[in-house]
Design a protein around this motif. Structure first.
Motif, short mmCIF file in Angstrom:
data_model
loop_
_atom_site.label_atom_id
_atom_site.label_comp_id
_atom_site.label_asym_id
_atom_site.label_seq_id
_atom_site.Cartn_x
_atom_site.Cartn_y
_atom_site.Cartn_z
N ASP B 92 3.15 98.28 -91.93
CA ASP B 92 1.89 97.62 -91.82
C ASP B 92 0.83 98.47 -92.72
O ASP B 92 0.53 99.71 -92.43
CB ASP B 92 1.51 97.82 -90.31
CG ASP B 92 -0.06 97.43 -90.00
OD1 ASP B 92 -0.33 97.53 -88.76
OD2 ASP B 92 -0.57 96.97 -90.76
N GLY B 96 -4.46 96.10 -89.10
CA GLY B 96 -5.01 95.29 -88.14
C GLY B 96 -4.12 94.08 -88.26
O GLY B 96 -3.90 93.65 -89.41
N GLY B 97 -3.89 93.33 -87.32
CA GLY B 97 -3.16 91.99 -87.28
C GLY B 97 -1.68 92.22 -87.61
O GLY B 97 -1.15 93.52 -87.27
N ASN B 98 -1.04 91.47 -87.91
CA ASN B 98 0.39 91.52 -88.04
C ASN B 98 1.06 91.23 -89.63
O ASN B 98 1.92 90.18 -89.55
CB ASN B 98 1.19 90.65 -86.87
CG ASN B 98 0.98 91.36 -85.39
OD1 ASN B 98 1.24 92.49 -85.39
ND2 ASN B 98 0.25 90.45 -84.80
N LYS B 99 0.27 91.67 -90.39
CA LYS B 99 0.75 91.41 -91.97
C LYS B 99 1.72 92.69 -92.29
O LYS B 99 1.39 93.52 -92.60
CB LYS B 99 -0.63 91.49 -92.74
CG LYS B 99 -0.03 91.36 -94.16
CD LYS B 99 -1.37 91.00 -95.09
CE LYS B 99 -0.99 90.93 -96.47
NZ LYS B 99 -2.25 90.98 -97.40
N LEU B 100 2.92 92.05 -92.38
CA LEU B 100 3.73 93.08 -92.72
C LEU B 100 4.53 92.83 -94.12
O LEU B 100 4.60 91.90 -94.72
CB LEU B 100 5.11 93.15 -91.90
CG LEU B 100 4.93 93.52 -90.41
CD1 LEU B 100 6.34 93.55 -89.51
CD2 LEU B 100 4.32 94.75 -90.15
#
Lengths: 113, 112
Positions: B92, B96-100
């Motif tokens: 990450d 913030g958020g779940n953008k991997l």
């Protein structure tokens, strides 16, 4: 709790067609992310939806789109399919914001002929 | 991804041996995830490590995050055939958020 489910599991399409894939997250999870996995490029982030809004977006052309419904279920659509779109498409769900465990579904294997 | 380098690419170990997989980032890590994948299937969540450095263990698997080095390691003790598969680290970078962003994976084979 039931895990993340994806439908269909396998799909064969021809070039130029469009396709819609579905993802049902774990009950109570509001975030759904989509990934594309290919042998050449590996696992790449497509987009993330949280509470029906796109929160993050990867570097994919506009042919790739998605949406999320009020029950958190999500769909992704690929229009004008190309041979290079053949891939395993995975979705992941998590409970809320960042720093939460992401749980992946089994994937949809798309083959474009 | 060049932002996240995973090594080795493949590993063959004898059952009962220990092994380590490394994941090195060229950018600041807000979180680091480890997953296991059987070929062509979904990813199984193993562990998540947060910014600041952490160490977590589950059964025979231990993962560490070294914040100074921006590096994570996954260590398996006394490997078993059930440990075989592809191990992926996911970073990450946004916080913030779940953008991997994922590494290229390490294929592990455990020989009897």
């Amino acid at each position: 709790k039931a895990g993340v489910t994806q439908t269909p599991r396998y799909l064969i399409k021809t070039r130029g067609q469009q396709v819609t894939l579905s993802c049902s997250p774990i009950s109570g999870h509001r975030s759904v992310s989509w990934y594309q996995q290919t042998p050449g490029q590996g696992l790449q982030f497509l987009f993330e939806y949280f509470s029906e809004t796109q929160r993050n977006k990867g570097n994919f052309p506009g042919r790739f789109s998605g949406r999320q419904f009020s029950n958190s279920r999500s769909e992704m659509n690929v229009s004008t399919l190309e041979l290079g779109d053949s891939a395993l498409y995975l979705c992941a769900s998590s409970s809320s914001g960042a720093y939460n465990e992401q749980f992946f579904g089994p994937g949809t294997r798309l083959t474009v002929l | 991804s060049q932002e996240l380098e995973q090594s080795p690419q493949s590993l063959i170990v004898q059952e009962g041996k220990n092994l380590t997989i490394n994941c090195t980032s060229s950018k600041t890590l807000y979180g680091l995830y480890w997953y296991k994948q059987k070929y062509g299937e979904g990813l199984i969540f193993l562990m998540m490590l947060q910014k600041g450095g952490e160490e977590k263990s589950h059964e025979k698997i231990t993962a560490k995050l070294d914040e100074k080095k921006q590096q994570s390691s996954l260590h398996i003790t006394a490997s078993q055939p059930s440990h075989a598969g592809i191990y992926l680290c996911g970073a990450d970078f946004t916080g913030g958020g779940n953008k991997l962003t994922f590494g290229t994976g390490t294929q592990l084979k455990v020989e009897l």
